[in-house]
Motif scaffolding. Structure first.
Motif, PDB file in Angstrom:
ATOM      1  N   ASP A   1      -1.051  11.473   7.501  1.00  0.00           N
ATOM      2  CA  ASP A   1      -0.235  10.311   7.841  1.00  0.00           C
ATOM      3  C   ASP A   1      -0.336  10.026   9.333  1.00  0.00           C
ATOM      4  O   ASP A   1       0.508  10.482  10.124  1.00  0.00           O
ATOM      5  CB  ASP A   1       1.221  10.577   7.439  1.00  0.00           C
ATOM      6  CG  ASP A   1       2.115   9.373   7.697  1.00  0.00           C
ATOM      7  OD1 ASP A   1       1.579   8.272   7.882  1.00  0.00           O
ATOM      8  OD2 ASP A   1       3.353   9.542   7.705  1.00  0.00           O
TER       9      ASP A   1
ATOM     10  N   LEU B   1      -1.550  15.836   2.636  1.00  0.00           N
ATOM     11  CA  LEU B   1      -1.100  14.523   3.081  1.00  0.00           C
ATOM     12  C   LEU B   1      -1.486  14.288   4.538  1.00  0.00           C
ATOM     13  O   LEU B   1      -1.186  15.104   5.409  1.00  0.00           O
ATOM     14  CB  LEU B   1       0.421  14.398   2.922  1.00  0.00           C
ATOM     15  CG  LEU B   1       0.970  14.610   1.500  1.00  0.00           C
ATOM     16  CD1 LEU B   1       2.485  14.447   1.485  1.00  0.00           C
ATOM     17  CD2 LEU B   1       0.315  13.654   0.511  1.00  0.00           C
TER      18      LEU B   1
ATOM     19  N   ILE C   1      -4.560  12.788   0.204  1.00  0.00           N
ATOM     20  CA  ILE C   1      -4.094  11.414   0.391  1.00  0.00           C
ATOM     21  C   ILE C   1      -4.137  11.088   1.882  1.00  0.00           C
ATOM     22  O   ILE C   1      -3.498  11.770   2.693  1.00  0.00           O
ATOM     23  CB  ILE C   1      -2.670  11.224  -0.159  1.00  0.00           C
ATOM     24  CG1 ILE C   1      -2.649  11.490  -1.670  1.00  0.00           C
ATOM     25  CG2 ILE C   1      -2.155   9.823   0.140  1.00  0.00           C
ATOM     26  CD1 ILE C   1      -1.284  11.367  -2.304  1.00  0.00           C
TER      27      ILE C   1
ATOM     28  N   ASP D   1      -3.519   8.049   4.591  1.00  0.00           N
ATOM     29  CA  ASP D   1      -3.009   6.712   4.895  1.00  0.00           C
ATOM     30  C   ASP D   1      -3.620   6.235   6.218  1.00  0.00           C
ATOM     31  O   ASP D   1      -3.869   7.039   7.122  1.00  0.00           O
ATOM     32  CB  ASP D   1      -1.476   6.741   4.976  1.00  0.00           C
ATOM     33  CG  ASP D   1      -0.878   5.354   4.948  1.00  0.00           C
ATOM     34  OD1 ASP D   1      -1.618   4.394   4.636  1.00  0.00           O
ATOM     35  OD2 ASP D   1       0.320   5.219   5.230  1.00  0.00           O
TER      36      ASP D   1
ATOM     37  N   ILE E   1      -7.656  10.191  -2.318  1.00  0.00           N
ATOM     38  CA  ILE E   1      -7.051   8.858  -2.353  1.00  0.00           C
ATOM     39  C   ILE E   1      -6.971   8.371  -0.914  1.00  0.00           C
ATOM     40  O   ILE E   1      -6.277   8.966  -0.081  1.00  0.00           O
ATOM     41  CB  ILE E   1      -5.654   8.879  -3.000  1.00  0.00           C
ATOM     42  CG1 ILE E   1      -5.728   9.365  -4.441  1.00  0.00           C
ATOM     43  CG2 ILE E   1      -5.019   7.495  -2.942  1.00  0.00           C
ATOM     44  CD1 ILE E   1      -4.382   9.494  -5.117  1.00  0.00           C
TER      45      ILE E   1
ATOM     46  N   LYS F   1       0.819  -1.213   0.000  1.00  0.00           N
ATOM     47  CA  LYS F   1       0.000   0.000   0.000  1.00  0.00           C
ATOM     48  C   LYS F   1       0.852   1.262   0.000  1.00  0.00           C
ATOM     49  O   LYS F   1       0.608   2.183  -0.784  1.00  0.00           O
ATOM     50  CB  LYS F   1      -0.927   0.033   1.220  1.00  0.00           C
ATOM     51  CG  LYS F   1      -2.083  -0.892   1.184  1.00  0.00           C
ATOM     52  CD  LYS F   1      -3.089  -0.572   2.258  1.00  0.00           C
ATOM     53  CE  LYS F   1      -2.500  -0.269   3.609  1.00  0.00           C
ATOM     54  NZ  LYS F   1      -1.681  -1.361   4.166  1.00  0.00           N
ATOM     55  N   SER F   2       1.826   1.320   0.894  1.00  0.00           N
ATOM     56  CA  SER F   2       2.664   2.527   0.979  1.00  0.00           C
ATOM     57  C   SER F   2       3.460   2.741  -0.302  1.00  0.00           C
ATOM     58  O   SER F   2       3.630   3.878  -0.755  1.00  0.00           O
ATOM     59  CB  SER F   2       3.620   2.408   2.179  1.00  0.00           C
ATOM     60  OG  SER F   2       2.893   2.314   3.393  1.00  0.00           O
TER      61      SER F   2
ATOM     62  N   ALA G   1      -6.338   5.130   1.774  1.00  0.00           N
ATOM     63  CA  ALA G   1      -5.715   3.815   1.928  1.00  0.00           C
ATOM     64  C   ALA G   1      -6.000   3.276   3.318  1.00  0.00           C
ATOM     65  O   ALA G   1      -6.035   4.035   4.300  1.00  0.00           O
ATOM     66  CB  ALA G   1      -4.202   3.902   1.702  1.00  0.00           C
TER      67      ALA G   1
ATOM     68  N   LEU H   1       1.090   4.271  -2.760  1.00  0.00           N
ATOM     69  CA  LEU H   1       0.910   5.706  -2.548  1.00  0.00           C
ATOM     70  C   LEU H   1       2.113   6.489  -3.071  1.00  0.00           C
ATOM     71  O   LEU H   1       1.963   7.554  -3.687  1.00  0.00           O
ATOM     72  CB  LEU H   1       0.693   5.993  -1.068  1.00  0.00           C
ATOM     73  CG  LEU H   1      -0.628   5.517  -0.450  1.00  0.00           C
ATOM     74  CD1 LEU H   1      -0.654   5.811   1.046  1.00  0.00           C
ATOM     75  CD2 LEU H   1      -1.807   6.183  -1.130  1.00  0.00           C
ATOM     76  N   ASN H   2       3.310   5.971  -2.826  1.00  0.00           N
ATOM     77  CA  ASN H   2       4.517   6.636  -3.345  1.00  0.00           C
ATOM     78  C   ASN H   2       4.533   6.649  -4.869  1.00  0.00           C
ATOM     79  O   ASN H   2       5.009   7.608  -5.480  1.00  0.00           O
ATOM     80  CB  ASN H   2       5.772   5.938  -2.809  1.00  0.00           C
ATOM     81  CG  ASN H   2       6.031   6.251  -1.345  1.00  0.00           C
ATOM     82  OD1 ASN H   2       5.665   7.316  -0.858  1.00  0.00           O
ATOM     83  ND2 ASN H   2       6.649   5.320  -0.644  1.00  0.00           N
TER      84      ASN H   2
END
Length: 789
Positions: free
Chosen positions: A484, A482, A571, A573, A605, A458-459, A607, A462-463
């Motif tokens: 996180d 972002l 994004i 996470d 996005i 997954k990470s 995750a 994303l990268n």
């Protein structure tokens, strides 16, 4: 006596085979054929949408509990399977037409003798179309059916593909000549007469339509019966004597006097608005507005910053492994008495797809049920059976390679497909099973949901998304928000804060790690979305692309609050952690952004490693049509993220499934390592940047309302004008004050707080505009006068 017996036999045989229907029976038979043709038509249409699901129902026709998805249920599934799959493919649609035509002839009492020719030509056309579709659509056997496939296979053994093409071309010429009276002379006369008429009279006149339509040349070359028939049809009479084709066709047209009149054509000019005229003058003098001008010397990251990871994107073919897997697949199926007519292998970076064509009569469900047995015989994990492959008419068995190839981000970024992609926000995820670079546009998704167990990629995914956009877009064109919660995955992007990141005005760090700030950021994005919609409305455009084109053309005045709008990509996470701690406070603004933010250029996005139903709720799934699934631990998780199984059978290490609401595509995610990301961010961060990160609108939560009683003497000098603007528009928002009074956002926010303290507008209501408490200007004057007393 013998002669009498023969006569009696002949007469009796004539009586026996003669079929004379009464008028009523003809109507009944015609109605039956018309109804049957309609049923066949809907069965054939439904076949192309439900044929995969109806395979199991074909062998259970007598079982009432077995249900078919076809519009005509089991009858439609069986008939369409016979005509479309085992028959002629798309060409089978001719049969409902012929049946309907036959039914009309019986229903209207017309002579049925003329139907024989139509059926002959119709059947010839069916065979030709089926063979042609089988020839041109080799990869899609469903289009031409089994007949088209077998005809091509048979003919190729004798005359080859070129011979088949020439044969099809010859039969097409025969059909055109015999059925449509095609002739080179007729086409030449048609264009010659057209050209003559346009030269002489500037276009065909109503009286010359019959002559200029090509009927003269056709009738001159036709036999006597067809001429008589054509004239009868045109005049609707039956007593016109037949014409002699040798004498030619005499067409008498009324003569008209030619009048020489000069036609004065005036060009219609569209009056342009004053703003458009000024915009054109500005563009002519200074050129279009360039949002990249502030960072005009910005250099995109170099390809050398990415590593090759031990390969140049090529795949090593192990012939022994392919042959061994093929023999085991065929042997396993043979043990269960399933014959294979053909097998083909497509080699990918980590998975090889074996396409098999089973022998006639084999049920697809039997092969599908052998998934575990095939995995056992191959001694491999991650076996996935696609039965059938959409659009191919074959069954796919995906087998992991013993030695997987790494798909480097460098090979994906360097591909022509990515470099030449004409997309707004292109993302290169990796490569397909056929080793093709897979590039999609985030704008068309428009939001992406990503899920998978820990350590499955997954990470890295994303990268890969962020890296794709960094290599393709200028800092003025896209901004990232972002989130996180783990505080370690996205910290590398702090170096490009003043280039590509967006944050709240009072935030010290652009990358958000605190859940409270996440809620404020999401609500701030809702405010940004509302502000952008207001700008789109004033610019009279529908989306951000049209708005920016209009702004670049200098048709929008910056003094009215207009500005160039970059895309914003949010994004998140570890979304599951946010749902556990914040719940509805997070879900509500995300659902609102997912529903409305697409047109304003804000894309999400998300995750998560735990794709359970309490994390990925129905509201979120409904607004995230694009989804990526890395390997998960159970079929339930796979169905939660993809609405189908398959993600539980992946092999991990970047092996993923991508869907955008239709087919599921298996990909190998491009690998970009942490040192590569560090080099990219270092390269970008070392260049000249903006003074600060892109600032989002200021947001204050419901529990942090102003509660400030402003002194009248401390009010802003534009307080009165702002109050009149708010009361007149009956809309309490800081963005309205910004545009009307040409103020900055912070000053407009302070004036809004002063208006709340004065009782002119209500308290803050999240992303909604504040309620205006004063109905009109007269009431406002009274309110302000009472304050001064």
């Amino acid at each position: 006596m013998a002669k009498k017996r023969r006569k009696s036999k002949s007469t009796s045989s004539k009586k026996r085979f003669s079929l004379r229907l009464s008028k009523q029976n003809k109507v009944i038979l015609g109605s039956l054929l018309i109804v049957l043709s309609i049923a066949l038509f809907f069965s054939f249409i439904s076949f192309y949408f439900t044929w995969q699901e109806d395979q199991s129902a074909l062998s259970q026709f007598a079982d009432r509990n077995a249900e078919a998805k076809n519009l005509m249920k089991k009858f439609g599934a069986s008939v369409s399977h016979f005509f479309m799959y085992r028959g002629f493919g798309l060409a089978a649609f001719v049969f409902p037409v012929l049946l309907a035509l036959t039914g009309l002839y019986f229903f209207l009492g017309l002579q049925a003798k003329r139907l024989i020719g139509k059926w002959i030509w119709g059947l010839l056309g069916v065979i030709w179309v089926s063979t042609a579709l089988g020839f041109f659509a080799v990869e899609r056997p469903l289009l031409g059916g089994l007949v088209g496939f077998e005809m091509n296979d048979f003919l190729q053994d004798y005359i080859g593909r070129i011979g088949i093409f020439l044969l099809l071309l010859f039969i097409l010429v025969v059909i055109m000549v015999r059925l449509f009276n095609f002739s080179p002379e007729g086409i030449g006369n048609y264009f010659k007469e057209k050209r003559t008429l346009f030269k002489k009279e500037g276009g065909p006149k109503p009286e010359t339509v019959l002559a200029s339509s090509g009927e003269n040349s056709i009738e001159l070359t036709m036999p006597e019966e067809s001429v008589e028939q054509k004239i009868d049809t045109y005049t609707h009479k039956r007593d016109i004597p037949p014409l002699n084709p040798e004498a030619g066709l005499d067409v008498n047209l009324p003569q008209e006097e030619e009048v020489d009149i000069d036609l004065d054509v005036q060009k219609v000019t569209v009056e342009k608005e004053e703003s458009d005229i000024k915009a054109e003058k500005l563009v002519k003098d200074f050129g279009e507005f360039d949002p990249k001008l502030e960072l005009g010397n910005y250099k995109f990251p170099l390809l050398d910053l990415l590593d090759d990871h031990g390969g140049s994107g090529g795949i090593t073919i192990n012939q022994e492994e392919l042959e061994e897997n093929k023999n085991r697949i065929v042997g396993t199926l043979k043990n269960y008495k399933i014959g294979i007519a053909q097998i083909k292998a497509t080699i990918g970076p980590t998975v090889t797809l074996y396409e098999i064509v089973p022998e006639a009569g084999v049920r697809i469900s039997r092969i599908k049920n052998l998934e575990d047995d095939i995995a056992l015989s191959l001694a491999a994990l991650g076996i996935r059976i696609i039965a059938p492959i959409p659009g191919k008419g074959t069954i796919g068995i995906e087998v992991p390679n013993k030695k997987a190839s790494i798909v480097s981000m460098r090979s994906v970024i360097a591909s022509k497909k990515f470099q030449n992609a004409e997309m707004q926000l292109p993302i290169a995820f990796g490569k397909t099973i056929s080793n093709e670079t897979f590039v999609v546009d985030l704008v068309k998704m428009p939001h992406l949901l990503m899920a998978g167990a820990t350590g499955q990629g997954k990470s890295v995914g994303l990268n890969a998304v962020i890296t794709s956009l960094l290599y393709k877009k200028h800092p003025a064109e896209v901004k990232f928000v972002l989130v996180d919660p783990k505080k370690v995955e996205l910290t590398l992007y702090n170096k490009i804060e003043r280039h590509f990141l967006a944050k709240l005005p009072d935030s010290e760090e652009a990358i958000i790690t605190d859940n409270t700030k996440v809620i404020n950021t999401l609500n701030s994005l809702c405010i940004e979305m509302d502000n952008r919609y207001e700008l789109l409305k004033l610019a009279m455009v529908r989306n951000i692309k049209e708005y920016n084109v209009k702004f670049k053309s200098r048709k929008l005045n910056p003094n009215d609050g207009h500005k160039f709008l970059p895309y914003i990509v949010l994004i998140i996470d570890e979304f599951a952690d946010l749902i556990m701690t914040a719940g509805k406070e997070v879900e509500t603004p995300i659902a609102r952004l997912a529903q409305l933010a697409r047109a304003t250029g804000i894309h999400l996005i998300i995750a998560t490693q735990r794709p359970s139903v309490n994390v990925i709720t129905g509201i979120i799934k409904a607004n995230f049509p694009a989804r990526i699934a890395f390997r998960v631990t159970s079929k339930i998780d796979s169905r939660t993220i993809l609405d189908s199984h398959g993600a539980d059978q992946l092999i991990g290490r970047g092996d993923m499934l991508f869907t955008q609401g239709n087919d599921v595509t298996r990909l190998q995610c491009a690998f970009v390592d942490t040192p590569e990301v560090a080099k990219i961010t270092e390269y970008i961060g070392s260049q000249r940047a903006y003074p600060d990160a892109h600032l989002l609108p200021e947001y204050m939560g419901e529990d942090s309302g102003t509660g400030i009683d402003y002194d009248i003497t401390d009010r802003d000098s534009m307080f009165r004008e702002a109050a009149e603007v708010i009361v007149t528009a009956q809309q309490g928002s800081a963005s309205l004050i910004q545009r009307k009074l040409k103020l900055g956002y912070n000053r407009a926010g302070r004036i809004i707080d002063q208006l709340e303290a004065a009782g002119i507008v209500g308290p803050f209501e999240g992303s909604k505009a504040r309620q205006v408490l004063v109905p009109d200007i007269h009431s406002l004057d009274q309110l302000l006068q009472n304050e001064t007393k």
